[in-house]
Design a protein around this motif. Structure first.
Motif, PDB file in Angstrom:
ATOM      1  N   ASP A   1       0.816  -1.229   0.000  1.00 15.35           N
ATOM      2  CA  ASP A   1       0.000   0.000   0.000  1.00 15.35           C
ATOM      3  C   ASP A   1       0.845   1.272   0.000  1.00 15.35           C
ATOM      4  N   THR A   2       2.160   1.113  -0.184  1.00 17.97           N
ATOM      5  CA  THR A   2       3.062   2.260  -0.021  1.00 17.97           C
ATOM      6  C   THR A   2       3.917   2.487  -1.261  1.00 17.97           C
ATOM      7  N   PHE A   3       3.965   3.732  -1.715  1.00 26.66           N
ATOM      8  CA  PHE A   3       4.712   4.110  -2.913  1.00 26.66           C
ATOM      9  C   PHE A   3       5.556   5.353  -2.636  1.00 26.66           C
ATOM     10  N   ASP A   4       6.742   5.359  -3.207  1.00 25.35           N
ATOM     11  CA  ASP A   4       7.584   6.557  -3.177  1.00 25.35           C
ATOM     12  C   ASP A   4       7.568   7.192  -4.552  1.00 25.35           C
ATOM     13  N   ILE A   5       7.349   8.509  -4.614  1.00 25.43           N
ATOM     14  CA  ILE A   5       7.533   9.236  -5.871  1.00 25.43           C
ATOM     15  C   ILE A   5       8.809  10.064  -5.707  1.00 25.43           C
ATOM     16  N   GLU A   6       9.855   9.652  -6.425  1.00 26.27           N
ATOM     17  CA  GLU A   6      11.123  10.380  -6.403  1.00 26.27           C
ATOM     18  C   GLU A   6      11.166  11.271  -7.635  1.00 26.27           C
ATOM     19  N   TYR A   7      11.469  12.532  -7.431  1.00 29.45           N
ATOM     20  CA  TYR A   7      11.442  13.451  -8.572  1.00 29.45           C
ATOM     21  C   TYR A   7      12.569  14.479  -8.499  1.00 29.45           C
ATOM     22  N   VAL A   8      12.943  14.963  -9.673  1.00 27.54           N
ATOM     23  CA  VAL A   8      13.934  16.032  -9.793  1.00 27.54           C
ATOM     24  C   VAL A   8      13.208  17.231 -10.374  1.00 27.54           C
ATOM     25  N   SER A   9      13.332  18.393  -9.727  1.00 28.28           N
ATOM     26  CA  SER A   9      12.610  19.575 -10.204  1.00 28.28           C
ATOM     27  C   SER A   9      13.342  20.851  -9.829  1.00 28.28           C
ATOM     28  N   LYS A  10      12.948  21.941 -10.482  1.00 28.72           N
ATOM     29  CA  LYS A  10      13.526  23.257 -10.155  1.00 28.72           C
ATOM     30  C   LYS A  10      13.062  23.681  -8.768  1.00 28.72           C
ATOM     31  N   THR A  11      11.752  23.507  -8.521  1.00 25.00           N
ATOM     32  CA  THR A  11      11.187  23.869  -7.220  1.00 25.00           C
ATOM     33  C   THR A  11      10.421  22.685  -6.658  1.00 25.00           C
ATOM     34  N   GLU A  12      10.310  22.642  -5.354  1.00 27.69           N
ATOM     35  CA  GLU A  12       9.622  21.534  -4.694  1.00 27.69           C
ATOM     36  C   GLU A  12       8.127  21.569  -5.018  1.00 27.69           C
ATOM     37  N   LEU A  13       7.518  20.399  -5.147  1.00 29.54           N
ATOM     38  CA  LEU A  13       6.073  20.336  -5.355  1.00 29.54           C
ATOM     39  C   LEU A  13       5.368  20.962  -4.157  1.00 29.54           C
ATOM     40  N   ASN A  14       4.389  21.819  -4.434  1.00 30.67           N
ATOM     41  CA  ASN A  14       3.675  22.448  -3.333  1.00 30.67           C
ATOM     42  C   ASN A  14       2.483  21.590  -2.906  1.00 30.67           C
ATOM     43  N   LEU A  15       1.830  21.989  -1.835  1.00 30.97           N
ATOM     44  CA  LEU A  15       0.730  21.205  -1.265  1.00 30.97           C
ATOM     45  C   LEU A  15      -0.401  21.007  -2.275  1.00 30.97           C
ATOM     46  N   GLU A  16      -0.711  22.049  -3.049  1.00 32.38           N
ATOM     47  CA  GLU A  16      -1.790  21.965  -4.043  1.00 32.38           C
ATOM     48  C   GLU A  16      -1.472  20.914  -5.116  1.00 32.38           C
ATOM     49  N   GLN A  17      -0.202  20.903  -5.569  1.00 39.50           N
ATOM     50  CA  GLN A  17       0.205  19.920  -6.583  1.00 39.50           C
ATOM     51  C   GLN A  17       0.135  18.499  -6.029  1.00 39.50           C
ATOM     52  N   ILE A  18       0.599  18.343  -4.781  1.00 36.63           N
ATOM     53  CA  ILE A  18       0.585  17.018  -4.139  1.00 36.63           C
ATOM     54  C   ILE A  18      -0.849  16.524  -3.973  1.00 36.63           C
TER      55      ILE A  18
ATOM     56  N   PHE B   1       6.523  11.798  -1.202  1.00 37.32           N
ATOM     57  CA  PHE B   1       7.138  12.572  -2.281  1.00 37.32           C
ATOM     58  C   PHE B   1       8.559  12.948  -1.877  1.00 37.32           C
ATOM     59  N   ILE B   2       9.524  12.506  -2.639  1.00 40.76           N
ATOM     60  CA  ILE B   2      10.935  12.708  -2.296  1.00 40.76           C
ATOM     61  C   ILE B   2      11.621  13.462  -3.430  1.00 40.76           C
ATOM     62  N   ARG B   3      12.008  14.709  -3.143  1.00 40.57           N
ATOM     63  CA  ARG B   3      12.710  15.495  -4.161  1.00 40.57           C
ATOM     64  C   ARG B   3      14.195  15.167  -4.099  1.00 40.57           C
ATOM     65  N   LYS B   4      14.803  14.910  -5.273  1.00 35.65           N
ATOM     66  CA  LYS B   4      16.206  14.506  -5.322  1.00 35.65           C
ATOM     67  C   LYS B   4      16.991  15.370  -6.298  1.00 35.65           C
ATOM     68  N   GLU B   5      18.301  15.369  -6.115  1.00 34.32           N
ATOM     69  CA  GLU B   5      19.180  16.083  -7.050  1.00 34.32           C
ATOM     70  C   GLU B   5      19.270  15.315  -8.364  1.00 34.32           C
ATOM     71  N   LYS B   6      19.355  13.990  -8.262  1.00 32.84           N
ATOM     72  CA  LYS B   6      19.357  13.139  -9.454  1.00 32.84           C
ATOM     73  C   LYS B   6      18.771  11.781  -9.093  1.00 32.84           C
ATOM     74  N   LEU B   7      18.329  11.068 -10.103  1.00 36.18           N
ATOM     75  CA  LEU B   7      17.692   9.770  -9.893  1.00 36.18           C
ATOM     76  C   LEU B   7      18.622   8.636 -10.313  1.00 36.18           C
ATOM     77  N   GLU B   8      18.469   7.532  -9.638  1.00 36.80           N
ATOM     78  CA  GLU B   8      19.283   6.350  -9.930  1.00 36.80           C
ATOM     79  C   GLU B   8      18.855   5.742 -11.269  1.00 36.80           C
ATOM     80  N   ARG B   9      19.858   5.412 -12.079  1.00 37.50           N
ATOM     81  CA  ARG B   9      19.573   4.842 -13.394  1.00 37.50           C
ATOM     82  C   ARG B   9      20.075   3.409 -13.483  1.00 37.50           C
ATOM     83  N   SER B  10      19.519   2.675 -14.459  1.00 34.71           N
ATOM     84  CA  SER B  10      19.989   1.315 -14.717  1.00 34.71           C
ATOM     85  C   SER B  10      21.317   1.390 -15.453  1.00 34.71           C
ATOM     86  N   LYS B  11      21.941   0.243 -15.675  1.00 32.68           N
ATOM     87  CA  LYS B  11      23.223   0.208 -16.390  1.00 32.68           C
ATOM     88  C   LYS B  11      23.104   0.780 -17.793  1.00 32.68           C
ATOM     89  N   SER B  12      21.933   0.644 -18.393  1.00 31.34           N
ATOM     90  CA  SER B  12      21.739   1.154 -19.752  1.00 31.34           C
ATOM     91  C   SER B  12      21.565   2.671 -19.772  1.00 31.34           C
TER      92      SER B  12
END
Length: 441
Positions: A383-400, A419-430
């Motif tokens: 029942d639990t999901f993480d949304i990891e995202y990279v953005s200029k500004t953090e998502l605000n309450l209305e967007q969430i 909702f977890i804002r990150k500098e960069k996201l982990e990628r696969s080997k490809s």
């Protein structure tokens, strides 16, 4: 016979007669002259954008070019600014075809095509489906796709289904009870072909397998099944052909480009994946951007030869693939594609949803201002999901809140999202981001 599908495209400003004539003209070019055609189209489209597109001029850094290999590789990052800033001179948001990418690679953006280029896309699709006796004006489609659930979006999509002679099976809930309803529709409707997301169609085939049912036996009008948007593994293809009792065709495309490859009928059920050389130029590159010889695995980089509204020149689509060693300029063959798979989300209610369901959820955070650059969704518990995202500004309450409302609408209530804002996201080997990942065992 009245051709409602062709007419609907024509009414929307897509010059289908001209596009079909152009496609026929290209296909009539002899093999020995085709390389010259490709080289001329490459030169023409780059010259056009260097002269008429300020955004592309800035990427290249000059207004002329001498060597194809010196042109920069474009990525989705190049398109994450307002669309109006990326259009060529003479094109506006009112006289082009505009759409959003699915974000299946985690890098969503809005794109445009000029009307003739988009008509050519349709001409190519119509041509390929015609290989299997499918006519969009008369053949009845069983469509395994998502659908917007807001009132206007839903009605608009249903109207498009009517014009396109198709019956849609929404794929947000693929529990056994829903699949039972799908089965009844196949018993009562004379479908000519199945088209849609691979994972959803495979789930339906597994349901038929459990019931020991061959689909063609209860729906004898079926001719072919075309799967798209996700990887089709060989064992899944065998399952589909067994349970459906019809040929299964693999399609590879990208909404921002065109149909990229389509399985050729002339080579039997397990035929070759013929690349679209009429409107695209496909290269396979290594990590240093060197062109690899046929037979080598590398990054799939594609040039749209006709889109004057918006440049896609040496565009890294985010996939890894191999062009077969027997490829030619006129008939490149895609030997293998690596990636484009989506996990299935299993929810607390027992509902199963394909990963591409999240395309409709994440549309609510895809905005033309380019704020959200990348995102991935990870299922950490049932029942639990993480949304990891990279953005200029953090998502605000209305967007969430907007995203959470969409999640409730498309999936089910009671799901927990972080909702977890990150500098960069982990990628696969490809180097590819997977939009949805299930960490459940």
């Amino acid at each position: 016979m009245f051709k409602i599908f062709d007419l609907s495209l024509q009414i929307n400003g897509f010059p289908m007669k001209e596009a079909k004539a152009e496609l026929q003209k290209i296909q009539s070019i002899p093999e020995q002259q085709f390389e010259i055609f490709i080289e001329n189209k490459k030169q023409e489209i780059v010259d056009y954008h260097l002269k008429n597109n300020a955004s592309y001029q800035k990427i290249v850094g000059k207004t002329t070019f001498n060597n194809w290999k010196d042109l920069p590789i474009m990525t989705k990052k190049d398109f994450q600014k307002p669309l109006g800033e990326r259009l060529s001179s003479g094109f506006t948001l009112k006289n082009v075809y505009v759409n959003k990418t699915s974000g299946s690679s985690g890098d969503p953006f809005i794109f445009a095509k000029d009307k003739f280029s988009h008509a050519l896309t349709w001409a190519t699709i119509i041509n390929r489906f015609g290989w299997y006796g499918i006519d969009f004006n008369t053949s009845y489609q069983a469509r395994f796709y998502g659908i917007p659930l807001d009132f206007i979006g839903y009605k608009k999509e249903r109207f498009k289904d009517f014009l396109s002679n198709r019956y849609r099976f929404p794929i947000f809930d693929l529990s056994d009870k829903i699949l039972e309803g799908f089965l009844k529709d196949f018993q009562t409707r004379k479908f000519d072909y199945i088209n849609g997301y691979t994972s959803s169609i495979v789930l339906f085939a597994k349901f038929l397998q459990q019931k020991n049912i061959i689909l063609a036996a209860i729906c004898p009008s079926l001719k072919v099944c075309v799967v798209t948007s996700e990887m089709l593994f060989e064992d899944d293809k065998i399952l589909l052909e067994k349970q459906f009792g019809i040929p299964v065709v693999n399609e590879y495309g990208a909404s921002e480009l065109d149909l990229i490859a389509f399985q050729s009928r002339s080579f039997g059920t397990h035929g070759e994946w013929q690349v679209n050389s009429e409107t695209l130029f496909v290269e396979i590159l290594d990590d240093e951007n060197n062109v690899l010889p046929y037979g080598n695995e590398g990054r799939v980089v594609i040039t749209s030869l006709f889109n004057k509204a918006h440049p896609f020149i040496r565009y890294d689509i985010g996939d890894i693939g191999i062009l077969d060693s027997k490829s030619t300029a006129k008939k490149p063959v895609l030997q293998r594609l690596v990636g484009r798979t989506n996990d299935i989300a299993i929810l607390p209610s027992g509902k199963k949803s394909p990963g591409l369901t999240f395309y409709y959820v994440t549309k609510s955070i895809i905005e033309d201002d380019g704020n959200v650059k990348e995102f991935v969704i990870k299922q950490t518990k049932i029942d639990t999901f993480d949304i990891e995202y990279v953005s200029k500004t953090e998502l605000n309450l209305e967007q969430i809140q907007k995203i959470e409302a969409a999640i409730t609408l498309y999936l089910e209530k009671g799901l927990v999202f972080t909702f977890i804002r990150k500098e960069k996201l982990e990628r696969s080997k490809s180097g590819k981001l997977k939009q949805f990942v299930s960490l459940l065992k």
